[in-house]
Structure formats: structure tokens, C-alpha cells
Motif scaffolding. Structure first.
Motif, PDB file in Angstrom:
ATOM      1  N   LEU A 183      21.887  93.689 -15.920  1.00 46.94           N
ATOM      2  CA  LEU A 183      20.760  93.486 -15.007  1.00 46.94           C
ATOM      3  C   LEU A 183      20.245  92.052 -15.077  1.00 46.94           C
ATOM      4  O   LEU A 183      19.794  91.497 -14.069  1.00 46.94           O
ATOM      5  N   ILE A 184      20.312  91.465 -16.259  1.00 47.90           N
ATOM      6  CA  ILE A 184      19.901  90.063 -16.407  1.00 47.90           C
ATOM      7  C   ILE A 184      20.794  89.172 -15.553  1.00 47.90           C
ATOM      8  O   ILE A 184      20.323  88.275 -14.831  1.00 47.90           O
ATOM      9  N   ILE A 185      22.093  89.422 -15.620  1.00 48.76           N
ATOM     10  CA  ILE A 185      23.060  88.614 -14.854  1.00 48.76           C
ATOM     11  C   ILE A 185      22.823  88.783 -13.359  1.00 48.76           C
ATOM     12  O   ILE A 185      22.754  87.798 -12.602  1.00 48.76           O
ATOM     13  N   TRP A 186      22.671  90.031 -12.900  1.00 49.83           N
ATOM     14  CA  TRP A 186      22.473  90.279 -11.473  1.00 49.83           C
ATOM     15  C   TRP A 186      21.149  89.714 -10.985  1.00 49.83           C
ATOM     16  O   TRP A 186      21.058  89.199  -9.865  1.00 49.83           O
ATOM     17  N   SER A 187      20.109  89.801 -11.807  1.00 53.05           N
ATOM     18  CA  SER A 187      18.802  89.267 -11.406  1.00 53.05           C
ATOM     19  C   SER A 187      18.873  87.764 -11.194  1.00 53.05           C
ATOM     20  O   SER A 187      18.334  87.232 -10.218  1.00 53.05           O
ATOM     21  N   VAL A 188      19.547  87.055 -12.110  1.00 51.44           N
ATOM     22  CA  VAL A 188      19.715  85.606 -11.956  1.00 51.44           C
ATOM     23  C   VAL A 188      20.597  85.301 -10.750  1.00 51.44           C
ATOM     24  O   VAL A 188      20.350  84.351 -10.003  1.00 51.44           O
ATOM     25  N   ALA A 189      21.614  86.133 -10.538  1.00 49.44           N
ATOM     26  CA  ALA A 189      22.528  85.899  -9.413  1.00 49.44           C
ATOM     27  C   ALA A 189      21.801  85.961  -8.076  1.00 49.44           C
ATOM     28  O   ALA A 189      22.105  85.191  -7.157  1.00 49.44           O
ATOM     29  N   PHE A 190      20.824  86.844  -7.939  1.00 56.27           N
ATOM     30  CA  PHE A 190      20.105  86.973  -6.673  1.00 56.27           C
ATOM     31  C   PHE A 190      19.229  85.758  -6.378  1.00 56.27           C
ATOM     32  O   PHE A 190      18.809  85.556  -5.236  1.00 56.27           O
ATOM     33  N   LEU A 191      18.949  84.949  -7.389  1.00 51.92           N
ATOM     34  CA  LEU A 191      18.176  83.728  -7.145  1.00 51.92           C
ATOM     35  C   LEU A 191      18.918  82.786  -6.198  1.00 51.92           C
ATOM     36  O   LEU A 191      18.301  81.961  -5.529  1.00 51.92           O
ATOM     37  N   ALA A 192      20.245  82.913  -6.153  1.00 51.18           N
ATOM     38  CA  ALA A 192      21.039  82.058  -5.264  1.00 51.18           C
ATOM     39  C   ALA A 192      20.711  82.288  -3.801  1.00 51.18           C
ATOM     40  O   ALA A 192      21.005  81.441  -2.953  1.00 51.18           O
ATOM     41  N   GLY A 193      20.088  83.432  -3.489  1.00 54.25           N
ATOM     42  CA  GLY A 193      19.702  83.701  -2.109  1.00 54.25           C
ATOM     43  C   GLY A 193      18.624  82.770  -1.594  1.00 54.25           C
ATOM     44  O   GLY A 193      18.365  82.726  -0.390  1.00 54.25           O
ATOM     45  N   THR A 194      17.983  82.006  -2.491  1.00 54.50           N
ATOM     46  CA  THR A 194      16.932  81.060  -2.086  1.00 54.50           C
ATOM     47  C   THR A 194      17.467  79.641  -1.931  1.00 54.50           C
ATOM     48  O   THR A 194      16.683  78.722  -1.674  1.00 54.50           O
ATOM     49  N   PHE A 195      18.782  79.438  -2.080  1.00 56.94           N
ATOM     50  CA  PHE A 195      19.353  78.083  -2.038  1.00 56.94           C
ATOM     51  C   PHE A 195      19.743  77.632  -0.639  1.00 56.94           C
ATOM     52  O   PHE A 195      20.154  76.485  -0.440  1.00 56.94           O
ATOM     53  N   GLY A 196      19.672  78.526   0.350  1.00 59.72           N
ATOM     54  CA  GLY A 196      20.021  78.140   1.714  1.00 59.72           C
ATOM     55  C   GLY A 196      21.487  77.753   1.841  1.00 59.72           C
ATOM     56  O   GLY A 196      22.374  78.473   1.396  1.00 59.72           O
ATOM     57  N   ASP A 197      21.751  76.586   2.431  1.00 63.76           N
ATOM     58  CA  ASP A 197      23.131  76.150   2.675  1.00 63.76           C
ATOM     59  C   ASP A 197      23.652  75.221   1.576  1.00 63.76           C
ATOM     60  O   ASP A 197      24.683  74.573   1.753  1.00 63.76           O
ATOM     61  N   LEU A 198      22.967  75.168   0.448  1.00 64.56           N
ATOM     62  CA  LEU A 198      23.321  74.220  -0.605  1.00 64.56           C
ATOM     63  C   LEU A 198      24.766  74.358  -1.052  1.00 64.56           C
ATOM     64  O   LEU A 198      25.469  73.366  -1.250  1.00 64.56           O
ATOM     65  N   PHE A 199      25.242  75.589  -1.212  1.00 64.64           N
ATOM     66  CA  PHE A 199      26.596  75.804  -1.712  1.00 64.64           C
ATOM     67  C   PHE A 199      27.596  76.119  -0.605  1.00 64.64           C
ATOM     68  O   PHE A 199      28.703  76.571  -0.897  1.00 64.64           O
ATOM     69  N   PHE A 200      27.182  75.911   0.653  1.00 66.76           N
ATOM     70  CA  PHE A 200      28.185  75.880   1.710  1.00 66.76           C
ATOM     71  C   PHE A 200      28.662  74.434   1.767  1.00 66.76           C
ATOM     72  O   PHE A 200      28.166  73.616   2.544  1.00 66.76           O
ATOM     73  N   LEU A 201      29.622  74.104   0.903  1.00 66.84           N
ATOM     74  CA  LEU A 201      29.942  72.728   0.547  1.00 66.84           C
ATOM     75  C   LEU A 201      30.658  71.998   1.679  1.00 66.84           C
ATOM     76  O   LEU A 201      31.771  72.369   2.072  1.00 66.84           O
TER      77      LEU A 201
END
Length: 375
Positions: free
Chosen positions: A112-130
């Protein structure tokens, strides 16, 4: 009366910018690494050391946390909609309940710790659409370092599948850019590394992605030259024939189904617990398994069904549709692409760094402007 002339706000913004930059590079150059901070589990529970039995917080997770808090300080935080937040809470809530039905709840709950941190990526917008020269160079450099490290340091347990997924995504990113000299050369390098690692299923997926490139890049199809499709397809076909001839390709696609799984209806709906496939494999076996028998299935969806059951698999499939709902322009490509990747690979959903990598790029929203990545 306290007057700081905006210095405090400026300082926080500067700190946030540097946290973002450092976090971006930490994630980009460590997503394929298997090490991290030990959280729990017992790697020698079955005798030989099996890293799959441990739960760690990977190095790339540090990058995600730095990015997340840096964006908050910098005022660039992009919150999810109420509908998407509700789905995230339901997803994590189910995983918490599902842990109660697992063979080792103390192991499942750590994920759950891993998944909770993973969902934070949803706030990065297009940052990792490289896209763009800088991001493209850093991403390919990271993939190349990972590829060479895997060959030179096999004891590091670097995942070929995660590197392979990164290479497939690099093809997607390249075709989403306007034409530049050298794109076909980068395509050749990506295809060569894919074939060299023996990832047959990902090679086939890359083949069809290139073949249909103009179909999933409608706004950029005029920038894709004909030779950028034909020559890579010929090159990849020759590579596959050669690798098959020398016996290097792994053409095994889906397998690893344990006997006796469906005998318990609770297991069918809730699975045996995240990170506990190998433990259950021994429990369901009528004899002591040899070390070579402790292998994961070749499909992430099969593994999810075994570890999370029907309900967990349904939540995962719902997660694949999240990019469609958070994108301003509804696009099916990320959902369909990652569905194919989950069918072809296991490490992306079975390892901690794989989960963070999977979520970060799954939730990366295609930019509406030509280039809006500011890192």
C-alpha cells in the motif's frame, strides 16, 4: 509588522524548483534499479534468497517524493478531480481489505505504501510524457546505462522487462515529436536493445506500434517519414530472425498457472496476496519445489489475478482507464498500450520499482502544446 518583500515565497519557489529537477533525474536514472530501502518480508523464507519475497521502497520512489513536494513548494501542484480521487481511495481501500485475505497480511499491506506513492504521479501532468532534445537524451542515456549495467553486473538483478517497456515507450515518445534528424537512428538503437534482451513479446508489440504509428499520432502524421516506418520494420524483422536462429529469443508468452488455485472460492475473488505468488506456489504444491521452479508467470494480468483475484484484476483494469478520464483530450492509446504491456510482462506489476514506473508513465498526460515540459 513583518515585511519580507516576498523573499520567503521566492526562497520556497527556488527550493521547489531544485527539488523538482533533482527528483526528475533521480527517477529517470533509477527506475530500472532493483535496490532501495528495506520495508519487510523474508528473502530466504524458502531457503535460497529470492528478492521477490522482500518488500523494498525503491530509489526511484525518492524521485517521485521529491517531485511531488517540490511542485507543492513551487506552486505547480496539479490536483486530481474529485471523481479520480474517489477512484484512487477505492483502489487503495480495496487493497487494504484484500490484504486481510492474503497468506501474509503484513507483506501485502506494505505494498500500500508503494501504491500510495505511485498515485502521486497523477499530479505531474505531462512531465513524463518525454519530448524534446533534453528529455529524450536523458531517457535514452538512462536506458543505455541500464542495458550495459545488466550485462556487466548481473548480480544487480536489473529487470530486462522494465528496460524493455522503457524502450517501447521511447518509440511512442519519438513518434509524438516533430521530425528531427537522427530519429530513425534512435529507433534502431531501441529495437536493437529490445531484441538483444530477448524480449520477443515486446518486440512484436514494438513492430505493430511502428506499423500503425500514423494511426495513433493523427496530429503529427505528416511529420513521420515513410522510411522511418519501413526501415525500422525491416531492421526489427532481421533482428528477430537472427535472435531466433541463435536461440536467444524467449517466445514463451503466457504460463505459470498454479494447480489447485481455483479450489478455494475466496482465492478466486481476493487472490493470495500481493507479493505472495511464490509463497502460494509452494503451499499449493504437493512436493518441495526446486529453486528453478520459483518463477513468476510471464503475464502481469495472470499474476494480478492470482495475487489479487477477480476483484483486484477488475480494479487494475479500471486503473488502466484512468488516463482517459484525466486527459483533456480523451485518448485511448495509453490505456491500450499499457494493457498490452501488462499482457507481455510481469516485472512492471510484480516489483516495487516496476509499480512506480508503471504508474508514472501510465498517468503521464500527452501535452496539448507543442512542448510544455519545463524540467
Amino acid at each position: 509588522m513583518k515585511i519580507d518583500f516576498g523573499l520567503q515565497k521566492y526562497t520556497l519557489s527556488t527550493v521547489g524548483i531544485w527539488m523538482e529537477r533533482i527528483g526528475f533525474f533521480v527517477f529517470l536514472f533509477t527506475f530500472w534499479m532493483s535496490g532501495g530501502f528495506f520495508l519487510g518480508g523474508d528473502g530466504v523464507f524458502m531457503g535460497p534468497f529470492l528478492p521477490e519475497l522482500q518488500v523494498i521502497f525503491p530509489w526511484c520512489g525518492i524521485g517521485i517524493l521529491l517531485l511531488f513536494f517540490g511542485r507543492i513548494l513551487n506552486g505547480r501542484f496539479l490536483p486530481l478531480s474529485l471523481q479520480n480521487v474517489t477512484f484512487v481511495l477505492l483502489f487503495l481501500g480495496f487493497f487494504a481489505i484484500d490484504a486481510l485475505f492474503s497468506l501474509k497480511p503484513e507483506v501485502s499491506i506494505l505494498f500500500l505504501i508503494i501504491w500510495s506513492v505511485a498515485f502521486l504521479a497523477g499530479t505531474f501532468g505531462d512531465l513524463f510524457f518525454l519530448r524534446g532534445n533534453r528529455s529524450r537524451t536523458f531517457f535514452f542515456l538512462s536506458l543505455l546505462i541500464g542495458f550495459l549495467s545488466q550485462s556487466l553486473f548481473p548480480h544487480w538483478h536489473i529487470s530486462s522487462e522494465i528496460l524493455g517497456v522503457g524502450l517501447v515507450l521511447s518509440i511512442v515518445f519519438l513518434f509524438h515529436e516533430t521530425y528531427f534528424r537522427g530519429r530513425i537512428f534512435l529507433l534502431f538503437i531501441a529495437l536493437w536493445m529490445l531484441a538483444e534482451m530477448g524480449l520477443f513479446a515486446l518486440c512484436v508489440l514494438a513492430f505493430f506500434l511502428i506499423l500503425s504509428a500514423k494511426a495513433w499520432t493523427p496530429s503529427l502524421r505528416r511529420n513521420i517519414q515513410r522510411h522511418e516506418i519501413i526501415l525500422p520494420l525491416i531492421f526489427l524483422s532481421i533482428l528477430l530472425i537472427w535472435e531466433f536462429f541463435i536461440g536467444k529469443l524467449d517466445i514463451h508468452f503466457i504460463g505459470g498457472w498454479p494447480n489447485g488455485f481455483a479450489s478455494n472460492i475466496t482465492r478466486v475473488f481476493f487472490g493470495v496476496g500481493e507479493g505472495q505468488y511464490l509463497t502460494a506456489l509452494q503451499d499449493l504444491s504437493s512436493k518441495i519445489l526446486l529453486p528453478e521452479n520459483f518463477v513468476l508467470p510471464s503475464s502481469g494480468l495472470i499474476l494480478t489475478f492470482f495475487e489479487k483475484g477477480l476483484l483486484g484484476t477488475a480494479f487494475l483494469l479500471g486503473l488502466l482507464g484512468l488516463p482517459f478520464w484525466i486527459s483533456e483530450k480523451k485518448r485511448f492509446l495509453p490505456s491500450l498500450l499499457f494493457l498490452g504491456l501488462l499482457l507481455c510482462t510481469t516485472d512492471m506489476i510484480s516489483t516495487e520499482n516496476g509499480i512506480l514506473f508503471f504508474m508514472t508513465f501510465l498517468l503521464a498526460q500527452p501535452p496539448l502544446m507543442r512542448f510544455s515540459n519545463q524540467i
